[in-house]
Scaffold this active site. Structure first.
Site: not given
Ligand code: PAF
Length: 291
Positions: A33, A36, A146, A184-185
């Site tokens: 996302h 990243h 992150g 967040s994924s």
């Protein structure tokens, strides 16, 4: 951008880079996302040569259904990385990373005793296994992580230094959706109802930040704090649980350096509030600086 789906291909691609190139490295588990992509953009400020790994590391999942349901979107990930300007993408197999079972147990300096540590037994040891293995393969000069994974970042800094890896760990700020939800994924796994309510986690953290600031100001003015850190934790839990769709796993206020829980506002120079909350079956983590 070169995409390498095996260790041998990746090593060949590395060999084609200039010998003295200072490689930047962004390790990921895919399902990329904007957060990243911002790591890649940060990396490109340090060096034109940026390697990204996409590897859903089985050893850091203590829950098999979490591993099975982890989103996997490699083709879309590669498109986004090419647009972002990454140099090499490494998509190894489990056998590339773990030719044999990894039984190493890492000294994590006690940084795994709070927060995610006790709730996800073995998680940070698994992170240490994969990150050290990737550092051995990639040999980066810089690696980018992150701040959303605040505890992970502290632990990676710790073992990188302890084990003498010549890698500079660069912390990158958490990216948020316009409504405040940390990217967040796992957000893609939220139902529309849970997605709608999930931003209240950040609102609670912001309220706590304000509460902490008022107490810290009282202390600066020579007065007593009105609320202790543990009272502020209870207030935050109460605010989260006002939302019937959310379930708090923990809220902790810790010393940002050693991640120990603090009892008084002057117990530490830097203080962070960290939380894990279930929105349905999806476990979301977030954190905020209080001092
Ligand atoms: O933060 C993540 O995505 C993972 O924990 C990491 C650092 C890529 C290791 O698998």
């Amino acid at each position: 951008m070169i995409v390498c789906c095996s260790l041998a291909d990746f090593q060949q691609a590395l060999a084609s880079l200039p010998k003295d190139c200072e490689l930047g490295f962004v390790p990921t588990m895919g399902a990329l996302h904007k957060g990243h992509i911002s790591l890649v953009q940060n990396a490109l400020k340090y060096t034109p040569n940026v390697a990204v790994s996409i590897f859903v590391n089985p050893t850091q999942f203590n829950n098999p259904s979490d591993l099975a349901s982890y989103p996997r979107t490699v083709e879309a990930d590669c498109r986004r990385l090419a647009e972002a300007g990454a140099t090499i993408v490494f998509v190894p197999s489990v056998e590339d990373i773990y030719p044999e079972a990894d039984t190493r147990v890492f000294d994590l300096g006690g940084l795994d005793k709070t927060g995610e540590g006790p709730r996800r037994p073995g998680h940070f040891n698994g992170v240490a296994q994969v990150v050290t293995r990737l550092f051995d393969i990639v040999k980066p000069k810089y690696a980018f992580f992150g701040e959303k994974d605040f505890q992970q970042l502290a632990i990676i800094r710790y073992f990188t230094k302890k084990l003498g890896y010549p890698v500079e760990i660069i912390a990158c700020p958490t990216l948020r959706e316009p409504d405040g939800l940390a990217m967040s994924s796992r957000n893609t796994l939220l139902t529309p109802e849970h997605r709608a309510i999930a931003p209240s986690i950040y609102k609670v953290l912001k309220n706590a930040q304000q509460g902490a600031a008022q107490n810290l100001q009282l202390i600066v003015n020579g007065k007593n704090a009105e609320t202790t850190p543990s009272e502020l934790v209870q207030i935050a839990i109460g605010e989260i649980e006002k939302e019937p769709l959310l379930k708090t796993e923990y809220v902790e206020i810790v010393n940002s350096l050693n991640l120990q829980i603090i009892n008084k506002w002057d117990d530490a120079q830097d203080i962070q509030m960290c939380t894990a909350v279930y929105a349905g079956n999806v476990r979301l983590i977030d954190n905020i600086k209080l001092k």
